[in-house]
Scaffold this active site. Structure first.
Site, PDB file in Angstrom:
ATOM      1  N   TYR A 173       0.828  -1.202   0.000  1.00 50.32           N
ATOM      2  CA  TYR A 173       0.000   0.000   0.000  1.00 50.32           C
ATOM      3  C   TYR A 173       0.864   1.254   0.000  1.00 50.32           C
ATOM      4  O   TYR A 173       0.472   2.284  -0.563  1.00 50.32           O
ATOM      5  CB  TYR A 173      -0.955  -0.005   1.197  1.00 50.32           C
ATOM      6  CG  TYR A 173      -2.163  -0.878   0.974  1.00 50.32           C
ATOM      7  CD1 TYR A 173      -3.265  -0.397   0.273  1.00 50.32           C
ATOM      8  CD2 TYR A 173      -2.201  -2.187   1.437  1.00 50.32           C
ATOM      9  CE1 TYR A 173      -4.377  -1.195   0.053  1.00 50.32           C
ATOM     10  CE2 TYR A 173      -3.304  -2.996   1.215  1.00 50.32           C
ATOM     11  CZ  TYR A 173      -4.386  -2.494   0.520  1.00 50.32           C
ATOM     12  OH  TYR A 173      -5.479  -3.296   0.285  1.00 50.32           O
ATOM     13  N   GLU A 227      -8.217  -6.811   5.478  1.00 51.72           N
ATOM     14  CA  GLU A 227      -7.491  -7.936   4.878  1.00 51.72           C
ATOM     15  C   GLU A 227      -6.779  -8.760   5.941  1.00 51.72           C
ATOM     16  O   GLU A 227      -6.710  -9.995   5.830  1.00 51.72           O
ATOM     17  CB  GLU A 227      -6.530  -7.408   3.815  1.00 51.72           C
ATOM     18  CG  GLU A 227      -7.271  -6.962   2.553  1.00 51.72           C
ATOM     19  CD  GLU A 227      -6.510  -5.969   1.699  1.00 51.72           C
ATOM     20  OE1 GLU A 227      -5.264  -5.900   1.837  1.00 51.72           O
ATOM     21  OE2 GLU A 227      -7.148  -5.256   0.898  1.00 51.72           O
TER      22      GLU A 227
END
EC number: 1.14.12.17
Length: 396
Positions: A95, A135
């Site tokens: 990310y 997640e």
């Protein structure tokens, strides 16, 4: 939480985003893959080439900017993306890479100034943390359930069965001989492949096609014209070969009570998640009405017809109807379809008049839009219609 000034600054960029469209995400992906080519091992490069992923990412960015002060409105989309991310085994550090290239893309394309870049940096950080946390929960759930695992796990192909001219099923069992995690009917497996000659590792998601049995999995793959992975599986994968799998995932699944009527609507290979739903209903002795409505080009490409018929016989209230768009002479001789042409649900209106009925759709996007519109025109509530897109998500 984002402050009011940050929210206002991000929302002020919406007209610029809309004007630029997917050119923004095209620049982003080109930049990211140039600076971080290792990410080509994770992303589906076929979706990059056809532009689907660029369009999907742009839509996600625009939706986030538009709803930045109302994050709960984005949670269904977050869940869909987070589930898919786990099949790619996306990690928190990735990310950071995405954020770096997103901000650089905004700067290079628009030169909006540091205030705007800082606002988008904060906004991206909030969204990234939402994904990272969800997640992490999914990874933990998959690892802790009976038969579950972390990362990838080696599975052996134990059966390979042609089901039509275009669709072949594969049965897979773990090399370690252990149990496998159960799943909800409608979910998919992450399949990781890098055969000799492939420039990059390729990751695909294939729907599970039967009720969980704790021993192995079955998927069905359509041979796509020009499809690198599907053609390799059809032409080169053999019984005894080993592939790597990620635990089942997906936000599209059937969850209904015994007295809830169900209609399963599909076209082509879109029947694969529906097979798991039908198998689950049949083996549970579902007492309410179950409808199976399927569209295919003709009998040559109509897979699993015999299996559907057999499962239907075990249900006390089952209706099936099949449409062939262009039946051939053999189809007419065998009488193995019910109607010719496109699916017309208005002729079967009485089969789903119950207002509590749940509808599950899967197939090409154009087909699902066509079917969903018919259902709504017939009075079905939008909240009773559930659907799955193969590939990047699109709104019907």
């Amino acid at each position: 939480m984002l402050d009011a000034q940050t929210i206002a600054t991000v929302k002020a960029t919406i007209p610029l985003l809309v004007e630029t469209g997917p050119k923004l995400t095209a620049h982003f992906y080109d930049r990211m893959f140039t600076h971080n080519p290792e990410l080509k091992e994770i992303f589906n490069m076929s979706n990059q080439r056809n532009g689907d992923q660029r369009e999907a990412l742009f839509n996600a960015i625009a939706a986030y900017a538009s709803n930045i002060e109302n994050l709960p409105a984005l949670l269904p989309a977050v869940e869909k993306i987070a589930q898919k991310h786990t099949s790619f085994q996306i990690k928190p550090e990735q990310y950071n890479i995405v954020g770096e290239h997103l901000l650089a893309t905004l700067d290079e394309m628009f030169s909006p100034g540091q205030e705007v870049l800082d606002a988008w940096g904060k906004a991206y950080g909030v969204l990234a943390n939402v994904f990272i946390n969800r997640e992490a929960e999914i990874y933990n759930e998959n690892a802790s359930k009976a038969g579950g695992w972390e990362g990838t796990r080696d599975f052996r192909i134990v059966a390979k069965t042609p089901r039509s001219a275009l669709i072949t099923s594969f049965e897979l069992e773990p090399v370690d001989g252990g149990a496998v995690a159960e799943y909800r009917p409608g979910q998919y497996l992450g399949v990781w492949l890098k055969p000799e000659g492939f420039p990059h590792q390729e990751i695909r998601q294939y729907s599970l096609t039967r009720k969980p049995d704790g021993k192995g999995y079955r998927i069905a793959v359509k041979r796509e014209e020009g499809g690198q992975v599907s053609n390799w599986l059809h032409n080169h994968a053999n019984v005894g070969d080993v592939v790597k799998l990620v635990a089942p995932a997906g936000d599209f699944f059937m969850a209904v009570a015994d007295d809830t009527p169900v209609t399963l609507i599909s076209a082509g290979v879109g029947q694969t998640p529906m097979l798991a739903m039908l198998d689950t209903l049949a083996k549970a002795g579902h007492t309410a009405q179950v409808n199976w409505f399927h569209a295919a080009e003709n009998g040559d490409v109509h897979a699993f017809a015999d299996e559907v018929k057999e499962l239907g016989l075990s249900l006390p209230r089952f209706t099936a109807h099949t449409w062939y768009r262009q039946p051939n002479e053999a189809d007419r001789a065998k009488g193995q379809f019910d109607s010719e042409g496109l699916m017309d649900l208005s002729k079967l209106e009485g089969a789903f008049s119950d207002p509590t009925m749940q509808f599950y759709l899967c197939g090409p996007v154009g087909f699902m839009q066509f079917a969903a519109k018919q259902l709504v025109d017939l009075g079905v509530k939008q909240e009773n219609i559930h659907y799955e897109c193969f590939g990047p998500h699109k709104v019907l």
